[in-house]
Design an enzyme around this catalytic site. Structure first.
Site, short mmCIF file in Angstrom:
data_model
loop_
_atom_site.label_atom_id
_atom_site.label_comp_id
_atom_site.label_asym_id
_atom_site.label_seq_id
_atom_site.Cartn_x
_atom_site.Cartn_y
_atom_site.Cartn_z
N GLY A 31 16.45 28.78 30.19
CA GLY A 31 15.13 28.42 29.68
C GLY A 31 14.26 29.61 29.33
O GLY A 31 14.77 30.73 29.16
N LEU A 33 12.87 29.88 26.47
CA LEU A 33 13.68 30.14 25.27
C LEU A 33 12.96 31.09 24.30
O LEU A 33 11.74 31.06 24.16
CB LEU A 33 13.99 28.81 24.58
CG LEU A 33 14.79 27.84 25.45
CD1 LEU A 33 15.01 26.52 24.72
CD2 LEU A 33 16.13 28.44 25.88
N HIS A 37 18.05 33.11 22.21
CA HIS A 37 18.71 31.83 22.48
C HIS A 37 18.95 31.08 21.16
O HIS A 37 20.01 30.50 20.94
CB HIS A 37 17.86 30.95 23.40
CG HIS A 37 17.65 31.52 24.77
ND1 HIS A 37 16.42 31.93 25.22
CD2 HIS A 37 18.51 31.72 25.80
CE1 HIS A 37 16.52 32.36 26.47
NE2 HIS A 37 17.78 32.25 26.85
N GLN A 61 22.90 32.47 41.27
CA GLN A 61 23.23 33.74 40.61
C GLN A 61 22.16 34.80 40.82
O GLN A 61 22.29 35.92 40.32
CB GLN A 61 23.53 33.54 39.13
CG GLN A 61 22.32 33.24 38.26
CD GLN A 61 22.73 32.90 36.85
OE1 GLN A 61 23.35 31.87 36.59
NE2 GLN A 61 22.42 33.78 35.91
N GLY A 149 25.66 35.14 24.86
CA GLY A 149 25.13 36.33 24.20
C GLY A 149 25.83 37.60 24.66
O GLY A 149 26.18 37.75 25.83
P1 AMP Z 1 19.64 33.22 29.83
O1 AMP Z 1 18.72 32.10 29.55
O2 AMP Z 1 18.96 34.56 29.93
O3 AMP Z 1 20.59 32.96 30.97
O4 AMP Z 1 20.56 33.36 28.55
C1 AMP Z 1 21.29 32.26 28.06
C2 AMP Z 1 22.24 32.76 27.02
O5 AMP Z 1 21.52 33.38 25.96
C3 AMP Z 1 23.21 33.83 27.56
O6 AMP Z 1 24.48 33.62 26.99
C4 AMP Z 1 22.58 35.10 27.09
O7 AMP Z 1 23.49 36.17 26.96
C5 AMP Z 1 22.03 34.67 25.75
N1 AMP Z 1 20.96 35.59 25.34
C6 AMP Z 1 19.85 35.90 26.03
N2 AMP Z 1 19.11 36.81 25.35
C7 AMP Z 1 19.79 37.08 24.21
C8 AMP Z 1 19.56 37.94 23.10
N3 AMP Z 1 18.50 38.73 23.04
N4 AMP Z 1 20.47 37.96 22.11
C9 AMP Z 1 21.58 37.16 22.17
N5 AMP Z 1 21.86 36.32 23.19
C10 AMP Z 1 20.97 36.29 24.20
#
Ligand code: AMP
Length: 282
Positions: A31, A33, A37, A61, A149
């Site tokens: 979230g 977002l 994302h 985690q 990501g």
């Molecule tokens: P998170 O909500 O931080 O757990 O991220 C969810 C997904 O979004 C994960 O696969 C992250 O690696 C990806 N993600 C987060 N920030 C970025 C970004 N700046 N560029 C690309 N993918 C991202």
């Protein structure tokens, strides 16, 4: 866009979509977002009939309780962002019991050593928590493709390993890091930065660009020393680690071997906000 708040309603929906032969793309998130994302959904929508996301701040985690407590959460805002993006068909907002029916604890995984490098050294138990929640989400959503990501590059390799070891019928895709104009990698944690901190944090990406310029020209120990010097001079910032590692094994290296690909990984604390970034070296 459909919003599912329980495993049961999600699964009825997934079953119907599967019966219709829909190809499902899935991108799990915690979230808050942002455009990083959204870039996952853009890629997923090009390669699937249906895009599903999830929003769940996964307690297992987090190795640091205060990081978990301060992690930004605003489901209503997230739903609005998803509606506006227009390319997400359904979002899953599970309750803890939907993902952890036997209580909030992680399974133990062997990711062939990937889990012991970098984040694994500094965030004890982190990848067991990630593995537990991602395994369960993949079993419930049953996607054909799942998107992660490259910002969390070690996590991406670990999830590839997880699906390979468990023989889950899903293809894992890595999505390039989406950056702010300044170069700072987009992150939910950036929301907690003051405007001044946000400005000074661009040094993280600038440093990775320098490393890429120095790649194969100066030695790795010399690069490591220069990075330490750069961050010693930054007020309000603390370098947690900087590592140049083999892109496949994630093992730290002190020497560039021919025929191997390398990536630079960095984690910096801006006060108590932990920022992570990495860059392929070419
Ligand atoms: P998170 O909500 O931080 O757990 O991220 C969810 C997904 O979004 C994960 O696969 C992250 O690696 C990806 N993600 C987060 N920030 C970025 C970004 N700046 N560029 C690309 N993918 C991202």
């Amino acid at each position: 866009m459909k919003v599912f708040r329980s495993k049961k309603t999600l699964q009825d929906y997934i079953e119907r979509q599967k019966e219709m032969g829909k190809k499902i793309g899935f991108a799990p998130t915690m979230g808050s977002l942002h455009e990083g994302h959204l870039s996952l959904y853009t890629q997923a929508s090009k390669e699937n009939d249906l895009v599903i996301s999830s929003v769940f701040v996964n307690p297992t985690q987090f190795n640091n309780p205060s990081d978990l407590e301060k992690y930004p959460r605003d489901f209503n805002r997230d739903i609005k962002i998803l509606e506006k993006a227009g390319n997400v068909d359904a979002v899953y907002l599970p309750e803890i019991v939907d993902l952890y029916p036997d209580g909030l604890k992680s399974k133990g995984y062997d990711f062939d050593g990937l889990e012991n490098e970098m984040e694994g050294k500094f965030r004890s138990g982190h990848f067991d928590g990630v593995g537990t929640v991602v395994e369960e989400l993949l079993l419930q959503v049953k996607p054909d493709n799942a998107y992660f990501g490259e910002k969390d590059y070690q996590q991406l390799l670990i999830i590839e390993k997880l699906t390979e070891k468990l023989k889950l019928p899903v293809k894992i895709h890595g999505v390039p890091i989406f950056r702010e104009k300044s170069g700072l990698a987009m992150s939910s944690r950036n929301e907690r930065l003051t405007p001044e901190q946000r400005e000074s944090s661009k040094v993280i990406h600038e440093t990775l660009i320098k490393v890429n310029d120095w790649f194969r020209i100066i030695t790795i120990p010399e690069i490591n020393k220069r990075i330490k010097d750069i961050f010693d001079d930054q007020r309000g910032m603390m370098l947690e680690y900087f590592v140049i590692a083999d892109e496949k094994t994630l093992k730290e290296t002190d020497f560039f071997y021919k025929g191997h690909d390398y990536r630079a990984f960095i984690v910096v604390f801006v006060n108590d906000i932990r920022l992570i970034d990495n860059m392929h070296l070419d």
